[in-house]
Scaffold this motif. Structure first.
Motif, PDB file in Angstrom:
ATOM      1  N   HIS A 115     -19.725   7.750   4.296  1.00  0.00           N
ATOM      2  CA  HIS A 115     -20.022   6.452   3.815  1.00  0.00           C
ATOM      3  C   HIS A 115     -21.130   5.646   4.278  1.00  0.00           C
ATOM      4  O   HIS A 115     -21.408   5.732   5.490  1.00  0.00           O
ATOM      5  N   ASP A 128     -13.097  -0.973  -7.672  1.00  0.00           N
ATOM      6  CA  ASP A 128     -14.768  -0.583  -7.789  1.00  0.00           C
ATOM      7  C   ASP A 128     -14.913  -0.356  -9.482  1.00  0.00           C
ATOM      8  O   ASP A 128     -15.996  -0.418  -9.774  1.00  0.00           O
ATOM      9  N   GLU A 166       0.930  -1.276  -0.022  1.00  0.00           N
ATOM     10  CA  GLU A 166       0.024  -0.092  -0.046  1.00  0.00           C
ATOM     11  C   GLU A 166       0.804   1.164  -0.011  1.00  0.00           C
ATOM     12  O   GLU A 166       1.665   1.369   0.859  1.00  0.00           O
ATOM     13  N   TYR A 184     -26.240  -4.441  -0.248  1.00  0.00           N
ATOM     14  CA  TYR A 184     -25.045  -4.590  -0.345  1.00  0.00           C
ATOM     15  C   TYR A 184     -24.490  -6.086   0.289  1.00  0.00           C
ATOM     16  O   TYR A 184     -24.116  -6.410   1.229  1.00  0.00           O
ATOM     17  N   LYS A 239      -9.995   4.883  -0.636  1.00  0.00           N
ATOM     18  CA  LYS A 239     -11.094   6.099  -0.632  1.00  0.00           C
ATOM     19  C   LYS A 239     -12.154   5.823   0.778  1.00  0.00           C
ATOM     20  O   LYS A 239     -12.951   6.724   0.951  1.00  0.00           O
TER      21      LYS A 239
HETATM   22  C1  FAD Z   1     -16.387  11.298  -0.770  1.00  0.00           C
HETATM   23  C2  FAD Z   1     -16.668  10.032  -1.151  1.00  0.00           C
HETATM   24  C3  FAD Z   1     -18.230   9.460  -0.609  1.00  0.00           C
HETATM   25  C4  FAD Z   1     -18.330   8.014  -0.995  1.00  0.00           C
HETATM   26  N1  FAD Z   1     -19.671   7.507  -0.316  1.00  0.00           N
HETATM   27  C5  FAD Z   1     -19.881   6.314  -0.627  1.00  0.00           C
HETATM   28  C6  FAD Z   1     -20.836   5.526  -0.171  1.00  0.00           C
HETATM   29  O1  FAD Z   1     -21.817   6.437   0.787  1.00  0.00           O
HETATM   30  N2  FAD Z   1     -21.291   4.249  -0.328  1.00  0.00           N
HETATM   31  C7  FAD Z   1     -20.500   3.526  -0.956  1.00  0.00           C
HETATM   32  O2  FAD Z   1     -20.793   2.220  -0.991  1.00  0.00           O
HETATM   33  N3  FAD Z   1     -19.475   4.078  -1.444  1.00  0.00           N
HETATM   34  C8  FAD Z   1     -19.023   5.329  -1.144  1.00  0.00           C
HETATM   35  N4  FAD Z   1     -17.795   5.649  -1.978  1.00  0.00           N
HETATM   36  C9  FAD Z   1     -17.291   4.920  -2.875  1.00  0.00           C
HETATM   37  C10 FAD Z   1     -16.146   4.053  -2.231  1.00  0.00           C
HETATM   38  O3  FAD Z   1     -15.415   4.634  -1.197  1.00  0.00           O
HETATM   39  C11 FAD Z   1     -15.261   3.494  -3.119  1.00  0.00           C
HETATM   40  O4  FAD Z   1     -16.047   2.934  -4.233  1.00  0.00           O
HETATM   41  C12 FAD Z   1     -14.357   2.241  -2.857  1.00  0.00           C
HETATM   42  O5  FAD Z   1     -13.864   2.469  -1.162  1.00  0.00           O
HETATM   43  C13 FAD Z   1     -13.226   2.124  -3.796  1.00  0.00           C
HETATM   44  O6  FAD Z   1     -12.350   0.918  -3.201  1.00  0.00           O
HETATM   45  P1  FAD Z   1     -11.205   0.333  -4.193  1.00  0.00           P
HETATM   46  O7  FAD Z   1     -10.522  -0.543  -3.253  1.00  0.00           O
HETATM   47  O8  FAD Z   1     -11.601  -0.062  -5.557  1.00  0.00           O
HETATM   48  O9  FAD Z   1     -10.254   1.549  -4.306  1.00  0.00           O
HETATM   49  P2  FAD Z   1      -9.496   2.566  -3.346  1.00  0.00           P
HETATM   50  O10 FAD Z   1     -10.121   2.737  -2.082  1.00  0.00           O
HETATM   51  O11 FAD Z   1      -9.051   3.802  -4.105  1.00  0.00           O
HETATM   52  O12 FAD Z   1      -8.063   1.733  -2.791  1.00  0.00           O
HETATM   53  C14 FAD Z   1      -6.931   1.697  -3.948  1.00  0.00           C
HETATM   54  C15 FAD Z   1      -5.815   1.799  -3.313  1.00  0.00           C
HETATM   55  O13 FAD Z   1      -4.539   1.651  -4.041  1.00  0.00           O
HETATM   56  C16 FAD Z   1      -3.433   2.328  -3.500  1.00  0.00           C
HETATM   57  N5  FAD Z   1      -2.390   2.918  -4.336  1.00  0.00           N
HETATM   58  C17 FAD Z   1      -2.536   3.649  -5.381  1.00  0.00           C
HETATM   59  N6  FAD Z   1      -1.363   3.567  -6.165  1.00  0.00           N
HETATM   60  C18 FAD Z   1      -0.692   2.795  -5.407  1.00  0.00           C
HETATM   61  C19 FAD Z   1       0.655   2.356  -5.894  1.00  0.00           C
HETATM   62  N7  FAD Z   1       1.373   2.759  -6.757  1.00  0.00           N
HETATM   63  N8  FAD Z   1       1.119   1.412  -5.149  1.00  0.00           N
HETATM   64  C20 FAD Z   1       0.414   0.682  -4.081  1.00  0.00           C
HETATM   65  N9  FAD Z   1      -0.722   1.047  -3.765  1.00  0.00           N
HETATM   66  C21 FAD Z   1      -1.271   1.933  -4.619  1.00  0.00           C
HETATM   67  C22 FAD Z   1      -4.198   3.765  -2.861  1.00  0.00           C
HETATM   68  O14 FAD Z   1      -3.640   4.292  -1.700  1.00  0.00           O
HETATM   69  C23 FAD Z   1      -5.538   3.075  -2.277  1.00  0.00           C
HETATM   70  O15 FAD Z   1      -5.368   2.818  -0.772  1.00  0.00           O
HETATM   71  C24 FAD Z   1     -17.563   7.232  -1.614  1.00  0.00           C
HETATM   72  C25 FAD Z   1     -16.361   7.719  -2.151  1.00  0.00           C
HETATM   73  C26 FAD Z   1     -15.861   8.866  -1.856  1.00  0.00           C
HETATM   74  C27 FAD Z   1     -14.740   9.410  -2.271  1.00  0.00           C
END
Ligand code: FAD
Length: 465
Positions: free
Chosen positions: A55, A429, A30, A61, A38
């Motif tokens: 969130h 996602d 990470e 879900y 996010k």
């Molecule tokens: C303001 C906001 C409100 C939201 N509200 C909701 C809600 O109410 N309900 C809901 O279901 N969803 C909500 N979401 C959406 C939800 O948060 C995301 O869809 C979900 O958390 C995405 O998860 P992910 O693992 O796909 O991506 P991410 O959470 O983006 O995880 C990707 C990870 O990769 C890491 N990374 C990036 N580059 C590198 C690298 N080079 N090397 C190693 N690691 C790296 C990042 O640091 C991060 O930790 C919201 C999002 C936001 C921003």
């Protein structure tokens, strides 16, 4: 088998969890010093939490709920009354509710809509219902085919009065993808409506009882490490190294504090990074391939999460609110909705500012002033006149590239978890799964990736026998 995963957001954590269950050894790298991507949150010097996003968990879900069950942390979800609450811009400080009665779906949803007379007229409700019929009858196939239209275009095509969009769907689009109905793909709204109308508790909402990092990500991380997996924070993937055949040879990890970069090898590799950093790190020889080229159609959308601490209580509403404000999307008084943030005397509002395109580069002070001006319309009794509440402190979290911007045509660009590279998989996602860009989508994507790995590997094993 060792599986190297870049990214400890919910997709990477869920992928590692389900790989553990299938007998693999995942190692997560990470980039940041915090779990969750996010959903990450931080504690300030006073011990107060602030988060990347407000969130909400929904009844619709299943994979998140299943994960909470497997980790024995279900009681951390604080379920709220089955209702949707909207501010009324024409009557500042008042609310309109869609209350879902205890009936089977879709009757509870239909009753909720029919019984609300503040926002839509009977003729508007009937014309909206007729417009929705093809989606209800033809199901997901129709919903996917509508990805060529924005929500505004779809509403016009279905002859639904424009007031329906103004009253309800500007707020819904902003809540779902931080953009307005003219921009958002109609597939997003139709998918959400289908889930909400087809499942009795689909639109029922829950808040976590504390910070997502501590109360949701940490138990997943503990499970992974307890069962032989590893999570390395401050470990950024710098380059995907290839063999002469063009498959992955290793991940080059950035060395920190003057330490040299190092190569980490494994049997299989997963990107659980968001789509934007993945595009930057794609090796040249992969970039020409149609599978990876389609990723160019996906790009994160900006959003800002605002936290305001006040010296008094602004409201006792224990729920999510749709602000229907031009500047803001949804908000909640976290001192009422979340056990760990609870405060009987003072409010802490968490508000999502969207669309954030024109605000993301502005100063925190400037944004807070604009939010406070909007709050005068939401809480006129507390923010105008002689006895105004005092703002004690604030925190803003800006995410310039958050979830992928779900504009028309995006569905085609979303990749599968399997890639054309035999030892490289995707989770996140934005990858193809039916729950769009959400916590549920991220958790499901990680589970699908683990499933694809298990399936491919068991096939290799059985063909070797
Ligand atoms: C303001 C906001 C409100 C939201 N509200 C909701 C809600 O109410 N309900 C809901 O279901 N969803 C909500 N979401 C959406 C939800 O948060 C995301 O869809 C979900 O958390 C995405 O998860 P992910 O693992 O796909 O991506 P991410 O959470 O983006 O995880 C990707 C990870 O990769 C890491 N990374 C990036 N580059 C590198 C690298 N080079 N090397 C190693 N690691 C790296 C990042 O640091 C991060 O930790 C919201 C999002 C936001 C921003």
């Amino acid at each position: 088998m060792r599986v190297l995963i870049a990214g400890a957001g919910l997709a990477g954590l869920s992928c590692a969890k389900y790989l553990i269950d299938a007998g693999y050894t995942p190692i997560i790298l990470e980039r940041r010093d915090v779990l969750g991507g996010k959903v990450a949150a931080w504690k300030d010097k006073d011990g107060d939490w602030y988060e990347t996003g407000l969130h909400i968990f929904f009844g619709a879900y299943p994979n998140v709920l299943q994960l909470f069950k497997e980790l024995n942390i279900e009681t951390r979800l604080q379920w709220k009354k089955h209702t949707m609450i909207f501010n009324q811009p024409n009557a500042p400080g008042t609310y309109s509710q869609f209350n879902f009665p205890d009936l089977p779906a879709p009757f509870n949803g239909i009753a909720a809509i029919l019984r609300n007379n503040d926002m839509l007229t009977w003729s508007e409700k009937i014309r909206f219902g007729i417009g929705l019929l093809p989606a209800m009858i033809q199901g997901q196939k129709y919903v996917e085919a509508m990805d060529k239209y924005s929500w505004s275009e779809w509403m016009r095509k279905q002859n639904i009065p424009s007031r329906v969009e103004k009253e309800v769907f500007i707020a819904m689009s902003k809540a779902l993808n931080f953009i307005r109905p003219e921009e958002i793909s109609s597939t997003i709204l139709l998918t959400a409506l289908n889930r909400f109308l087809q499942e009795k508790n689909g639109s029922k909402m829950a808040f976590l009882d504390g910070s997502p990092t501590e109360r949701m990500c940490q138990p997943i991380a503990d499970y992974i490490t307890k069962h032989g997996g590893e999570i390395r924070l401050n470990s950024s993937l710098k380059e995907i190294l290839l063999t002469p055949d063009g498959i992955v040879e290793g991940f080059l990890v950035r060395g920190l504090s003057g330490k040299p970069d190092y190569v980490e090898n494994a049997d299989l590799y997963v990107s659980a990074m968001p789509v934007d950093p993945l595009k930057v790190l794609l090796p040249k020889s992969w970039q020409q391939q149609d599978f990876f080229q389609r990723l160019n159609g996906l790009k994160g959308v900006p959003v800002i999460n605002v936290h305001l601490w006040f010296d008094r209580k602004l409201t006792d509403i224990d729920h999510l609110l749709f602000s229907r404000s031009p500047l803001l999307s949804v908000y909640a008084d976290m001192s009422n909705t979340c056990r760990e943030y609870s405060n009987r005397d003072c409010s802490m509002l968490e508000l999502v500012l969207a669309p954030a395109k024109d605000w993301i580069s502005k100063s925190d002070e400037c944004i807070v002033q604009a939010v406070l001006a909007e709050l005068e319309k939401l809480f006129p009794q507390h923010l105008t006149g002689n006895n105004k509440v005092k703002l004690l402190k604030y925190h803003l979290v800006k995410t310039p590239l958050s979830v992928y911007k779900a504009i028309p045509g995006c569905q085609e660009c979303r990749p599968s978890q399997e890639t054309p590279i035999s030892n490289f998989y995707l989770a996140g996602d934005y990858t193809m799964q039916r729950y769009l860009a959400s916590m549920e989508g991220a958790v499901l994507s990680g589970k699908l990736t683990a499933g694809a790995i298990t399936k491919a590997h068991s096939e290799v094993n059985s063909s070797n026998l």
